[in-house]
Design a protein around this motif. Structure first.
Motif, PDB file in Angstrom:
ATOM      1  N   ARG A   1      20.104  39.520  60.995  1.00 27.21           N
ATOM      2  CA  ARG A   1      20.796  39.458  61.996  1.00 27.21           C
ATOM      3  C   ARG A   1      21.308  40.882  62.376  1.00 27.21           C
ATOM      4  NH1 ARG A   1      25.807  35.170  62.499  1.00 27.21           N
ATOM      5  NH2 ARG A   1      25.711  34.954  65.043  1.00 27.21           N
TER       6      ARG A   1
ATOM      7  N   LEU B   1      32.850  40.998  62.164  1.00 26.05           N
ATOM      8  CA  LEU B   1      31.724  40.882  62.933  1.00 26.05           C
ATOM      9  C   LEU B   1      31.831  39.562  63.666  1.00 26.05           C
ATOM     10  CD1 LEU B   1      28.896  42.649  60.951  1.00 26.05           C
ATOM     11  CD2 LEU B   1      30.044  43.589  62.824  1.00 26.05           C
ATOM     12  N   ARG B   2      31.708  38.570  63.056  1.00 31.03           N
ATOM     13  CA  ARG B   2      31.836  37.155  64.039  1.00 31.03           C
ATOM     14  C   ARG B   2      32.781  37.125  64.840  1.00 31.03           C
ATOM     15  NH1 ARG B   2      28.794  33.093  61.953  1.00 31.03           N
ATOM     16  NH2 ARG B   2      27.445  34.119  60.244  1.00 31.03           N
TER      17      ARG B   2
ATOM     18  N   ARG C   1      31.259  40.345  44.177  1.00 26.54           N
ATOM     19  CA  ARG C   1      31.428  39.736  45.648  1.00 26.54           C
ATOM     20  C   ARG C   1      32.707  38.878  45.561  1.00 26.54           C
ATOM     21  NH1 ARG C   1      27.420  40.721  49.953  1.00 26.54           N
ATOM     22  NH2 ARG C   1      26.187  42.478  49.109  1.00 26.54           N
TER      23      ARG C   1
ATOM     24  N   ASP D   1      22.469  39.859  53.058  1.00 30.09           N
ATOM     25  CA  ASP D   1      23.419  41.082  52.515  1.00 30.09           C
ATOM     26  C   ASP D   1      23.209  40.933  50.928  1.00 30.09           C
ATOM     27  OD1 ASP D   1      25.462  42.840  53.592  1.00 30.09           O
ATOM     28  OD2 ASP D   1      26.154  42.155  51.632  1.00 30.09           O
TER      29      ASP D   1
ATOM     30  N   TYR E   1      31.909  40.873  57.298  1.00 32.43           N
ATOM     31  CA  TYR E   1      31.072  39.906  58.250  1.00 32.43           C
ATOM     32  C   TYR E   1      32.191  38.960  59.007  1.00 32.43           C
ATOM     33  CZ  TYR E   1      26.974  41.598  56.090  1.00 32.43           C
ATOM     34  OH  TYR E   1      25.690  42.288  55.777  1.00 32.43           O
ATOM     35  N   PRO E   2      33.150  38.516  58.500  1.00 29.96           N
ATOM     36  CA  PRO E   2      34.080  37.975  59.280  1.00 29.96           C
ATOM     37  C   PRO E   2      34.788  38.781  60.570  1.00 29.96           C
ATOM     38  CG  PRO E   2      34.823  37.354  56.854  1.00 29.96           C
ATOM     39  CD  PRO E   2      33.694  38.776  56.939  1.00 29.96           C
TER      40      PRO E   2
ATOM     41  N   LYS F   1      37.614  34.021  53.676  1.00 29.09           N
ATOM     42  CA  LYS F   1      37.467  35.090  54.794  1.00 29.09           C
ATOM     43  C   LYS F   1      36.878  34.469  56.160  1.00 29.09           C
ATOM     44  CE  LYS F   1      38.430  38.649  51.506  1.00 29.09           C
ATOM     45  NZ  LYS F   1      37.761  39.553  50.582  1.00 29.09           N
ATOM     46  N   TYR F   2      36.029  33.820  55.854  1.00 31.87           N
ATOM     47  CA  TYR F   2      35.344  33.265  57.263  1.00 31.87           C
ATOM     48  C   TYR F   2      36.087  32.089  58.005  1.00 31.87           C
ATOM     49  CZ  TYR F   2      31.027  35.679  55.668  1.00 31.87           C
ATOM     50  OH  TYR F   2      30.199  36.568  55.393  1.00 31.87           O
TER      51      TYR F   2
ATOM     52  N   GLU G   1      23.101  35.100  56.588  1.00 30.63           N
ATOM     53  CA  GLU G   1      23.233  36.397  56.445  1.00 30.63           C
ATOM     54  C   GLU G   1      23.667  36.878  55.346  1.00 30.63           C
ATOM     55  OE1 GLU G   1      26.613  37.122  59.543  1.00 30.63           O
ATOM     56  OE2 GLU G   1      25.593  39.057  59.803  1.00 30.63           O
TER      57      GLU G   1
ATOM     58  N   ARG H   1      27.202  48.588  56.980  1.00 28.90           N
ATOM     59  CA  ARG H   1      28.248  48.674  55.790  1.00 28.90           C
ATOM     60  C   ARG H   1      27.720  50.208  55.311  1.00 28.90           C
ATOM     61  NH1 ARG H   1      28.982  46.318  50.692  1.00 28.90           N
ATOM     62  NH2 ARG H   1      26.973  45.037  50.708  1.00 28.90           N
ATOM     63  N   LYS H   2      26.710  50.156  54.911  1.00 26.44           N
ATOM     64  CA  LYS H   2      26.123  51.736  54.333  1.00 26.44           C
ATOM     65  C   LYS H   2      26.696  52.658  55.335  1.00 26.44           C
ATOM     66  CE  LYS H   2      24.249  50.448  50.543  1.00 26.44           C
ATOM     67  NZ  LYS H   2      24.749  51.092  49.437  1.00 26.44           N
TER      68      LYS H   2
ATOM     69  N   TYR I   1      21.884  45.816  61.299  1.00 28.45           N
ATOM     70  CA  TYR I   1      22.178  44.554  60.640  1.00 28.45           C
ATOM     71  C   TYR I   1      23.186  44.992  59.634  1.00 28.45           C
ATOM     72  CZ  TYR I   1      18.905  45.720  57.004  1.00 28.45           C
ATOM     73  OH  TYR I   1      18.291  46.509  55.818  1.00 28.45           O
TER      74      TYR I   1
ATOM     75  N   ASP J   1      34.281  46.302  52.521  1.00 25.80           N
ATOM     76  CA  ASP J   1      33.564  45.339  51.721  1.00 25.80           C
ATOM     77  C   ASP J   1      33.071  44.223  52.553  1.00 25.80           C
ATOM     78  OD1 ASP J   1      35.455  42.832  51.207  1.00 25.80           O
ATOM     79  OD2 ASP J   1      36.961  44.402  51.382  1.00 25.80           O
ATOM     80  N   GLU J   2      31.900  43.696  52.017  1.00 32.66           N
ATOM     81  CA  GLU J   2      31.424  42.653  53.050  1.00 32.66           C
ATOM     82  C   GLU J   2      32.207  41.506  53.294  1.00 32.66           C
ATOM     83  OE1 GLU J   2      30.392  43.492  49.836  1.00 32.66           O
ATOM     84  OE2 GLU J   2      31.274  41.749  48.720  1.00 32.66           O
ATOM     85  N   GLY J   3      33.254  41.260  52.666  1.00 32.19           N
ATOM     86  CA  GLY J   3      34.198  40.044  52.756  1.00 32.19           C
ATOM     87  C   GLY J   3      35.054  40.310  53.987  1.00 32.19           C
ATOM     88  N   THR J   4      35.224  41.499  54.227  1.00 32.71           N
ATOM     89  CA  THR J   4      35.872  41.839  55.499  1.00 32.71           C
ATOM     90  C   THR J   4      35.075  42.027  56.709  1.00 32.71           C
ATOM     91  OG1 THR J   4      37.540  43.072  53.801  1.00 32.71           O
ATOM     92  CG2 THR J   4      37.762  43.472  56.229  1.00 32.71           C
TER      93      THR J   4
ATOM     94  N   TYR K   1      24.006  45.024  56.559  1.00 29.29           N
ATOM     95  CA  TYR K   1      23.839  45.784  55.391  1.00 29.29           C
ATOM     96  C   TYR K   1      23.864  47.281  55.518  1.00 29.29           C
ATOM     97  CZ  TYR K   1      22.956  47.105  50.456  1.00 29.29           C
ATOM     98  OH  TYR K   1      22.931  47.642  49.272  1.00 29.29           O
TER      99      TYR K   1
END
Lengths: 126, 327
Positions: free
Chosen positions: A81, A59-60, B58, B30, A56-57, B67-68, B26, A40-41, A35, A51-54, A37
């Motif tokens: 997920r 992955l989508r 964040r 996270d 997750y989009p 970003k989405y 999601e 990312r680790k 999943y 970073d999560e902002g890069t 997180y």
């Protein structure tokens, strides 16, 4: 060019260099289901901090393109997920890795080992 | 967790409706995973300030949501250079001349009416500027959305590209036109300034004020020098620093002469068959004439400045060339 401008310029070049590699890294890492997180680790542990902002989009986008599949499942009493690479993703990863190897070989030919040789002692010392 | 819910609500606001719940679920997982990891490291729950630091790291909700979202732009990179070029063209050919006219009118007119209507003209100019910007932008946005950019990519031919421009070369045709216009207009103008009569027909006479007569000797060398420069440009069609300097000097001299012209009030006199000439007509003619000359002063100053700029860029080019040869 001031030091700040130089650093910003270098940072932009690094970002451009990394952008394409991230897709390869994510696809390769998702050979095992994970999943967001933990992915990312795990990428960060391998030296590919993202970073999560890069992430997750990305992955989508990869899922929309059919390179990943995902499903919501409960784990540790929480819905998460989980992502893994699809059959099509595996084929694309194989092609991308082939391209990567060709590019690496070409760069080595162009540089004639000069920069790689120069960088090796530096990398070994770090 | 109130802070977390508030943060997620703020992110959700900017997300596309169909994906809101999925993305938020999601993102929530996270962030909670990160919080749990910190808490297990510390061996206690996070304080509000620590939670706030996690959320701040964040990023702003709008930027996280952005970003989405699909990458969108009103005018894409393919058409942007053309869009920017057209905008500059509109500014240069439409707005800039009008701005010059307005500035000229305000600076040189002593007429109270001009100063009274200046704010209205300024507001019209502003409205026109915004209108022009909006129209150009809308046209390019529509073109960009037409999407089929095949014509842009394929429908061109290298042989149809314009020839390489030599900025120092003077067009012979341009010099010839300048020469003919200079000769005809110069002669006509000198004749008027000498005779002081613009129109004389059936006892209706428009003539310049006597003060004009003294300016004949200022106009004469100016017209002769202008025509001579055109002849020289025609024979040797290359700009040199000396010729730029002559053109700049002629433009500034023209501006000085015309500044004196604008100060002549009244500029023209009208003689009617009847003994009582219409004051309004005379006033309108004078206002029109001084407007034209005020504009001419501004144009001459601009041309002079352009010529000085060209001399400067010629010097710069020469310095660069010398230093590259030395290097």
């Amino acid at each position: 060019m001031t030091v700040t401008q130089h650093n910003a310029f270098l940072e932009n070049l690094r970002l451009e260099l990394r952008r394409g590699c991230l897709v390869v890294a994510v696809l390769a890492e998702l050979k095992t289901e994970q999943y967001g997180y933990t992915l990312r680790k795990s990428l960060a542990d391998h030296g590919v901090a993202i970073d999560e902002g890069t992430l997750y989009p990305l992955l989508r986008r990869l899922e929309t393109q059919g390179l990943l599949v995902s499903e919501w499942r409960e784990e540790d009493k929480r819905n998460k997920r989980f992502y893994r690479i699809s059959k099509e993703g595996k084929a694309v990863l194989k092609q991308l890795l082939g391209d990567w190897e060709n590019l690496d070989a070409s760069l080595r030919t162009i540089l004639k080992g000069e920069f790689y040789g120069f960088a090796k002692p530096l990398l070994a010392g770090s | 967790m109130d802070l977390l819910n508030r943060y997620l609500q703020a992110v959700k606001f900017w997300l596309p409706r169909a994906q809101q719940d999925d993305i938020i679920a999601e993102l929530r997982d996270d962030i909670r995973s990160e919080i749990e990891e910190r808490e297990s490291e510390l061996g206690r729950s996070l304080h509000d300030s620590e939670l706030e630091a996690v959320l701040k790291q964040r990023g702003r909700p709008l930027l996280v949501a952005e970003k989405y979202l699909p990458q969108t732009s009103l005018i894409g990179p393919a058409l942007f250079p053309a869009y920017w070029f057209v905008l500059k063209l509109v500014m240069l050919c439409y707005l800039f001349p009008w701005a010059l006219v307005l500035i000229g009118a305000i600076v040189f007119h002593t007429n109270a009416y001009v100063h009274r209507v200046a704010p209205t003209i300024l507001s019209t100019l502003w409205t026109n500027a915004v209108g022009a910007f909006a129209i150009v932008t809308i046209i390019f946005a529509v073109l960009d959305r037409a999407k089929n950019k095949n014509w842009l990519v394929n429908d061109w031919s290298p042989s149809k590209l314009p020839p390489v421009r030599d900025s120092e070369r003077i067009s012979r045709a341009g010099s010839a036109i300048e020469l003919i216009v200079g000769l005809i207009f110069g002669t006509w103008w000198l004749k008027i300034v000498w005779n002081l009569t613009i129109l004389d027909s059936h006892s209706f006479k428009i003539s310049l004020a006597p003060a004009w007569h003294s300016l004949f000797w200022a106009f004469l060398p100016w017209v002769v020098a202008t025509v001579a420069l055109s002849v020289f440009n025609f024979v040797r069609p290359y700009w040199t620093r000396a010729r730029h300097a002559v053109k700049a000097a002629l433009s500034f001299a023209g501006a000085i002469i015309l500044t004196y012209v604008v100060k002549i009030q009244p500029m023209a006199m009208v003689t009617y068959p009847s003994s009582d000439p219409e004051k309004q007509v005379v006033s309108a003619i004078n206002l029109g004439l001084s407007s034209v000359f005020a504009i001419a002063v501004v144009i001459n100053v601009v041309i002079g400045c352009i010529e000085l700029w060209r001399i400067y860029t010629m010097n710069q080019k020469r310095t660069q060339l010398t230093s590259s040869v030395v290097a």
